[in-house]
Design a protein around this motif. Structure first.
Motif, PDB file in Angstrom:
ATOM      1  N   GLY A 107     -15.461   3.200   2.377  1.00 44.34           N
ATOM      2  CA  GLY A 107     -15.535   2.415   1.588  1.00 44.34           C
ATOM      3  C   GLY A 107     -14.637   1.379   1.733  1.00 44.34           C
ATOM      4  N   VAL A 108     -14.931   0.119   1.241  1.00 42.35           N
ATOM      5  CA  VAL A 108     -14.066  -1.034   1.216  1.00 42.35           C
ATOM      6  C   VAL A 108     -13.645  -1.596   0.024  1.00 42.35           C
ATOM      7  CG1 VAL A 108     -13.821  -3.198   2.294  1.00 42.35           C
ATOM      8  CG2 VAL A 108     -15.096  -1.598   3.544  1.00 42.35           C
ATOM      9  N   ALA A 109     -12.583  -1.544  -0.173  1.00 46.37           N
ATOM     10  CA  ALA A 109     -12.037  -2.044  -1.781  1.00 46.37           C
ATOM     11  C   ALA A 109     -10.990  -3.184  -1.475  1.00 46.37           C
ATOM     12  CB  ALA A 109     -11.135  -0.672  -2.439  1.00 46.37           C
ATOM     13  N   GLN A 110     -11.113  -3.955  -2.635  1.00 48.74           N
ATOM     14  CA  GLN A 110     -10.155  -4.926  -2.966  1.00 48.74           C
ATOM     15  C   GLN A 110      -9.397  -4.552  -4.019  1.00 48.74           C
ATOM     16  OE1 GLN A 110      -9.419  -7.942  -1.108  1.00 48.74           O
ATOM     17  NE2 GLN A 110      -7.735  -8.219  -2.273  1.00 48.74           N
ATOM     18  N   VAL A 111      -7.861  -4.477  -3.971  1.00 48.09           N
ATOM     19  CA  VAL A 111      -7.036  -4.238  -4.961  1.00 48.09           C
ATOM     20  C   VAL A 111      -6.363  -5.500  -5.206  1.00 48.09           C
ATOM     21  CG1 VAL A 111      -5.280  -2.887  -5.948  1.00 48.09           C
ATOM     22  CG2 VAL A 111      -7.222  -1.814  -4.563  1.00 48.09           C
ATOM     23  N   THR A 112      -6.143  -6.084  -6.489  1.00 45.59           N
ATOM     24  CA  THR A 112      -5.353  -7.278  -6.595  1.00 45.59           C
ATOM     25  C   THR A 112      -4.380  -6.855  -7.779  1.00 45.59           C
ATOM     26  OG1 THR A 112      -7.253  -8.823  -6.202  1.00 45.59           O
ATOM     27  CG2 THR A 112      -5.188  -9.694  -7.322  1.00 45.59           C
ATOM     28  N   VAL A 140      -8.645  -0.221   2.213  1.00 38.68           N
ATOM     29  CA  VAL A 140      -8.423  -1.055   1.036  1.00 38.68           C
ATOM     30  C   VAL A 140      -7.390  -2.293   1.330  1.00 38.68           C
ATOM     31  CG1 VAL A 140      -7.040  -1.067  -1.392  1.00 38.68           C
ATOM     32  CG2 VAL A 140      -8.211   1.039  -0.253  1.00 38.68           C
ATOM     33  N   ARG A 141      -7.935  -3.671   0.827  1.00 36.59           N
ATOM     34  CA  ARG A 141      -7.038  -4.682   1.307  1.00 36.59           C
ATOM     35  C   ARG A 141      -6.461  -5.048  -0.221  1.00 36.59           C
ATOM     36  NH1 ARG A 141     -12.370  -6.228   3.190  1.00 36.59           N
ATOM     37  NH2 ARG A 141     -12.801  -7.329   1.154  1.00 36.59           N
ATOM     38  N   TYR A 142      -5.042  -5.367   0.095  1.00 36.14           N
ATOM     39  CA  TYR A 142      -4.148  -5.642  -1.184  1.00 36.14           C
ATOM     40  C   TYR A 142      -3.914  -6.900  -1.106  1.00 36.14           C
ATOM     41  CZ  TYR A 142      -3.665  -0.591  -1.394  1.00 36.14           C
ATOM     42  OH  TYR A 142      -4.232   0.785  -1.380  1.00 36.14           O
ATOM     43  N   GLU A 143      -4.078  -7.620  -2.552  1.00 35.24           N
ATOM     44  CA  GLU A 143      -3.520  -8.942  -2.684  1.00 35.24           C
ATOM     45  C   GLU A 143      -2.815  -9.028  -3.835  1.00 35.24           C
ATOM     46  OE1 GLU A 143      -6.640 -12.064  -4.241  1.00 35.24           O
ATOM     47  OE2 GLU A 143      -7.099 -11.860  -2.483  1.00 35.24           O
TER      48      GLU A 143
END
Length: 180
Positions: A107-112, A140-143
């Motif tokens: 899975g690929v998630a974006q967490v802001t 997981v990419r965090y922003e």
């Protein structure tokens, strides 16, 4: 039309890579190429320049990717250039990568978040995402976006969970305006 090109060619590359048992290898190479194209947009400008002959474009592609890119990727890039879809190369490879990751159950998630998260918080989010999905692994990419005030926005595919304070305040405002 562009979206159709991305889907058709991305799916064709996916089917071919899966059929020959090189899905992971081709995906990994495609991810590197996508990153290289994002970092070097002038490369695609050259490949799409109308005054540059097709043979020169093919020579350039071979010089840059030959030996480092799977023949399936090379064939896809060649076909896209020959059909006049050179601008879609990165998007086609992204489409392929997305399909491959799904197949591989990654899975690929974006967490802001409003503030930088600690490593412990990041690990808990990753674990929760894995526990609540069918994925075996999670990228997981965090922003950080201070406008959220607090809370998180998590995007996973076409799903969005918005627990940010700013969205809750906006909802309260809409509710209050609707009630008056």
């Amino acid at each position: 039309m562009a979206k159709q090109v991305r889907t058709v060619y991305g799916s064709a590359l996916f089917d071919a890579a899966r059929e020959v048992g090189r899905l992971t290898t081709v995906r990994e190479q495609a991810e590197v190429i996508v990153l290289a194209l994002e970092e070097n947009p002038e490369f695609l400008q050259i490949l799409n320049h109308p005054e540059i002959q097709m043979s020169e474009k093919m020579d350039l592609v071979n010089a840059v990717f030959s030996g480092s890119a799977d023949t399936l990727i090379m064939g896809t890039i060649t076909a896209l250039l020959e059909k006049g879809h050179g601008r879609e190369i990165g998007y086609v490879l992204e489409s392929f990568v997305s399909q491959a990751l799904e197949e591989e159950r990654i899975g690929v998630a974006q967490v802001t978040s409003a503030v930088e998260l600690t490593e412990d918080q990041k690990d808990r989010i990753r674990t929760k995402l894995l526990d609540t999905t069918d994925y075996e692994a999670m990228r997981v990419r965090y922003e950080v976006d201070p406008k959220l005030i607090g809370g998180l926005i998590i995007r996973l595919g076409d799903r969005v969970v918005d627990s940010s304070l700013s969205s809750k305040l906006a909802k309260m405002q809409r509710d209050l305006e609707a009630g008056s």
